[in-house]
Motif scaffolding. Sequence first.
Motif, mmCIF file in Angstrom:
data_model
loop_
_atom_site.group_PDB
_atom_site.id
_atom_site.type_symbol
_atom_site.label_atom_id
_atom_site.label_comp_id
_atom_site.label_asym_id
_atom_site.label_seq_id
_atom_site.Cartn_x
_atom_site.Cartn_y
_atom_site.Cartn_z
ATOM 1 N N SER A 231 2.683 -4.993 11.640
ATOM 2 C CA SER A 231 1.518 -4.112 11.678
ATOM 3 C C SER A 231 1.727 -2.888 10.785
ATOM 4 C CB SER A 231 1.248 -3.649 13.106
ATOM 5 O OG SER A 231 2.226 -2.713 13.522
ATOM 6 N N THR A 232 0.611 -2.326 10.342
ATOM 7 C CA THR A 232 0.677 -1.129 9.501
ATOM 8 C C THR A 232 1.268 0.041 10.283
ATOM 9 O OG1 THR A 232 -1.172 -1.853 8.134
ATOM 10 C CG2 THR A 232 -0.717 0.504 8.171
ATOM 11 N N GLY A 233 0.950 0.131 11.561
ATOM 12 C CA GLY A 233 1.486 1.224 12.362
ATOM 13 C C GLY A 233 3.003 1.217 12.425
ATOM 14 N N VAL A 234 3.577 0.060 12.690
ATOM 15 C CA VAL A 234 5.045 -0.046 12.728
ATOM 16 C C VAL A 234 5.610 0.166 11.325
ATOM 17 C CG1 VAL A 234 6.988 -1.582 13.199
ATOM 18 C CG2 VAL A 234 5.022 -1.549 14.739
ATOM 19 N N GLY A 235 4.924 -0.346 10.306
ATOM 20 C CA GLY A 235 5.384 -0.150 8.934
ATOM 21 C C GLY A 235 5.482 1.315 8.566
ATOM 22 N N ARG A 236 4.482 2.105 8.964
ATOM 23 C CA ARG A 236 4.527 3.547 8.687
ATOM 24 C C ARG A 236 5.759 4.169 9.339
ATOM 25 N NH1 ARG A 236 -1.080 3.661 10.665
ATOM 26 N NH2 ARG A 236 -2.525 3.407 8.904
ATOM 27 N N HIS A 237 6.015 3.772 10.595
ATOM 28 C CA HIS A 237 7.167 4.312 11.324
ATOM 29 C C HIS A 237 8.480 3.968 10.614
ATOM 30 C CE1 HIS A 237 9.640 5.520 14.724
ATOM 31 N NE2 HIS A 237 10.182 4.318 14.768
ATOM 32 N N LEU A 238 8.622 2.726 10.163
ATOM 33 C CA LEU A 238 9.842 2.318 9.474
ATOM 34 C C LEU A 238 9.982 3.035 8.133
ATOM 35 C CD1 LEU A 238 9.927 -1.532 10.188
ATOM 36 C CD2 LEU A 238 11.199 0.290 11.341
ATOM 37 N N LEU A 253 2.070 -5.570 5.413
ATOM 38 C CA LEU A 253 1.485 -4.996 6.624
ATOM 39 C C LEU A 253 0.142 -5.640 6.962
ATOM 40 C CD1 LEU A 253 2.507 -1.306 5.802
ATOM 41 C CD2 LEU A 253 3.793 -3.040 7.067
ATOM 42 N N GLY A 254 -0.720 -4.898 7.620
ATOM 43 C CA GLY A 254 -1.944 -5.463 8.148
ATOM 44 C C GLY A 254 -2.957 -5.858 7.086
ATOM 45 N N GLY A 255 -3.951 -6.614 7.522
ATOM 46 C CA GLY A 255 -5.010 -7.052 6.623
ATOM 47 C C GLY A 255 -6.372 -6.918 7.274
ATOM 48 N N ASN A 256 -7.401 -6.977 6.452
ATOM 49 C CA ASN A 256 -8.779 -7.008 6.931
ATOM 50 C C ASN A 256 -9.590 -7.751 5.877
ATOM 51 O OD1 ASN A 256 -11.222 -6.629 8.155
ATOM 52 N ND2 ASN A 256 -11.247 -4.403 7.997
ATOM 53 N N ALA A 257 -9.251 -9.026 5.697
ATOM 54 C CA ALA A 257 -9.709 -9.780 4.538
ATOM 55 C C ALA A 257 -11.218 -10.045 4.573
ATOM 56 C CB ALA A 257 -8.962 -11.108 4.446
ATOM 57 N N PRO A 258 -11.926 -9.665 3.505
ATOM 58 C CA PRO A 258 -13.327 -10.052 3.393
ATOM 59 C C PRO A 258 -13.456 -11.495 2.903
ATOM 60 C CG PRO A 258 -12.676 -8.789 1.469
ATOM 61 C CD PRO A 258 -11.473 -8.829 2.386
ATOM 62 N N PHE A 259 -14.488 -12.159 3.354
ATOM 63 C CA PHE A 259 -14.826 -13.512 2.899
ATOM 64 C C PHE A 259 -16.263 -13.433 2.403
ATOM 65 C CE2 PHE A 259 -16.276 -17.843 3.128
ATOM 66 C CZ PHE A 259 -15.154 -18.639 2.920
ATOM 67 N N ILE A 260 -16.442 -13.502 1.096
ATOM 68 C CA ILE A 260 -17.742 -13.248 0.472
ATOM 69 C C ILE A 260 -18.372 -14.559 0.024
ATOM 70 C CG2 ILE A 260 -18.895 -12.104 -1.469
ATOM 71 C CD1 ILE A 260 -16.508 -10.092 -1.436
ATOM 72 N N LYS A 454 -3.127 -0.617 -1.078
ATOM 73 C CA LYS A 454 -3.374 0.432 -0.089
ATOM 74 C C LYS A 454 -2.416 0.294 1.097
ATOM 75 C CE LYS A 454 -7.940 -0.439 -0.088
ATOM 76 N NZ LYS A 454 -9.407 -0.266 0.119
ATOM 77 N N GLN A 455 -2.940 0.374 2.326
ATOM 78 C CA GLN A 455 -2.048 0.381 3.486
ATOM 79 C C GLN A 455 -1.669 -1.018 3.956
ATOM 80 O OE1 GLN A 455 -2.493 3.325 6.562
ATOM 81 N NE2 GLN A 455 -3.861 4.545 5.299
ATOM 82 N N SER A 456 -1.913 -2.008 3.104
ATOM 83 C CA SER A 456 -1.452 -3.358 3.420
ATOM 84 C C SER A 456 -0.028 -3.604 2.950
ATOM 85 C CB SER A 456 -2.397 -4.406 2.812
ATOM 86 O OG SER A 456 -3.579 -4.501 3.575
ATOM 87 N N GLY A 457 0.590 -2.612 2.328
ATOM 88 C CA GLY A 457 2.011 -2.787 2.065
ATOM 89 C C GLY A 457 2.508 -2.324 0.731
ATOM 90 N N LEU A 458 3.800 -2.581 0.514
ATOM 91 C CA LEU A 458 4.522 -2.210 -0.699
ATOM 92 C C LEU A 458 5.360 -3.404 -1.145
ATOM 93 C CD1 LEU A 458 5.977 1.206 0.536
ATOM 94 C CD2 LEU A 458 3.994 0.923 -0.965
ATOM 95 N N GLY A 459 5.333 -3.710 -2.444
ATOM 96 C CA GLY A 459 6.165 -4.777 -2.965
ATOM 97 C C GLY A 459 5.484 -6.132 -2.867
ATOM 98 N N ARG A 460 6.193 -7.154 -3.337
ATOM 99 C CA ARG A 460 5.678 -8.508 -3.357
ATOM 100 C C ARG A 460 6.753 -9.488 -2.893
ATOM 101 N NH1 ARG A 460 1.853 -5.893 -3.622
ATOM 102 N NH2 ARG A 460 -0.013 -6.071 -4.928
ATOM 103 N N GLU A 461 6.285 -10.568 -2.243
ATOM 104 C CA GLU A 461 7.180 -11.645 -1.831
ATOM 105 C C GLU A 461 6.731 -12.925 -2.511
ATOM 106 O OE1 GLU A 461 8.965 -10.510 2.430
ATOM 107 O OE2 GLU A 461 6.868 -11.117 2.543
#
Length: 481
Positions: A231-238, A253-260, A454-461
């Motif tokens: 989750s983004t909340g735990v990610g911020r804490h870490l 971290l978290g997502g809120n994916a649009p489907f258009i 944005k707040q969905s994370g940092l870096g790539r896997e």
Amino acid sequence: MASLAPANGIHVGGRWEAGELGTYDVDDPADKAVLAAVANAGAAQATAAVDAAEAAAAEWAATSPRRRSEILHRVFELMHRDADDLAALICAENGKSATDARAEVGYAAEFFRWFAEEAVRIDGSYGSAPAGGVRTVVTRRPVGIAALVTPWNFPAAMATRKIAPALAAGCTVVLKPAAETPLTALAVARLLAEAGVPAGVVNVVPTTEPEEVVGTWLADPRVRKVSFTGSTGVGRHLLRQAADRVLNASMELGGNAPFIVTEDADVAAAVEGAMIAKFRGGGQACTAANRLYVHADVAEEFTRLLAERVNALVVGRGADASTQIGPLINERAVHRVAGLVDDAVAGGARVVAQAELPADLSGYFFAPTVLADVVPDARVVQEEIFAPVAPIVTWTDEAELLALVNESEMGLAGYLYSGDLKRALQLAERIDSGMIGINRGLVSDPAAPFGGFKQSGLGREGAHEGIEEYQETQYFSVDWS
């Protein structure tokens, strides 16, 4: 299950140990029955895991890329050998359907094959300084001991997506799997050992005290990398903890994916894509389609076809061959999604489809649901649902659509169905998401860079970028006068 010996499930330095905090119960979310008592680690075993990773680090970093590659490829083969057993474990502790569990095993194994290939392609460069008299040699080295923290929704794939590139780069790791789903991680650890990964290179520490274990790792100067999915909340804490040591951090971290769906889209294909993007894994994925924006011209047809498909979904235990949708992970998740649906209906939304829940189910089930006439600011649109609920918002103006899509603080994944590929690409370039599926309901691929804006994370896997997350760049400035 018994062969895992989960009561001795702390894997440190090649040994299997009991937990310093005793054991804790792992439940089957389909019926709430106890699956296993699993070793519960505390701070002392967290430190012991780092001790083991440090002891193995120099030799593993010096192991030839070819040898590391061969070991990783062997893990890939072993995962396919044991695919049925691994899928059964995922069904049992996570609850997802057998079809989804088997697909996860295949996806998880691919990370070992992909990074087996990347291990022998670690690059560098050699060149002349522009001013002359100097040669510049650029090389890459392992970042060091990596702390990996994984979620419950993909207990195999989230672990392998981190372990494989770390080992390919020459790092040793300490892994904390989610407390809800540690058994799959223990099974993967046994396969790693069988494949020839030396003792101490991979250490697995299940726990119900994540702050104690992960906090110990982030405070340890020997740990030079943290990779977290959750989750983004735990990610911020870490990240706040990592900042104290300027620790190399990757966050998915978290997502809120649009489907258009545009007015010229193939509606039947869009519905098929929505079934995958929204309902795969019961909607419990960070990449799941969270909010469906359907053009008013095709909204009635899309809603009707989607409702027919959702009404026909078979809900049940993941182990049952006919099951398409399994349970949610726990009771808290059920109450939360019920609240989101109730709030949407109170705001004017209509329930246009709801799959049948068999009366004999006793676990954490929620009926797959389609909501129509959802207002754009409903909580079910603004918050990550993480459940099999599809809220449909209609649109007509493209500029207003993009404003709605991009107002979210999240930007992980998105999906776009259009009959005009040029228009789809032009729209995709204006969507603030790290991954966008165009006329398809899947975005994940080990060969592609997984991550968000944005707040969905940092870096790539995944992809070549995945191994770079576990490397430091070093250069030598050589006198050539």
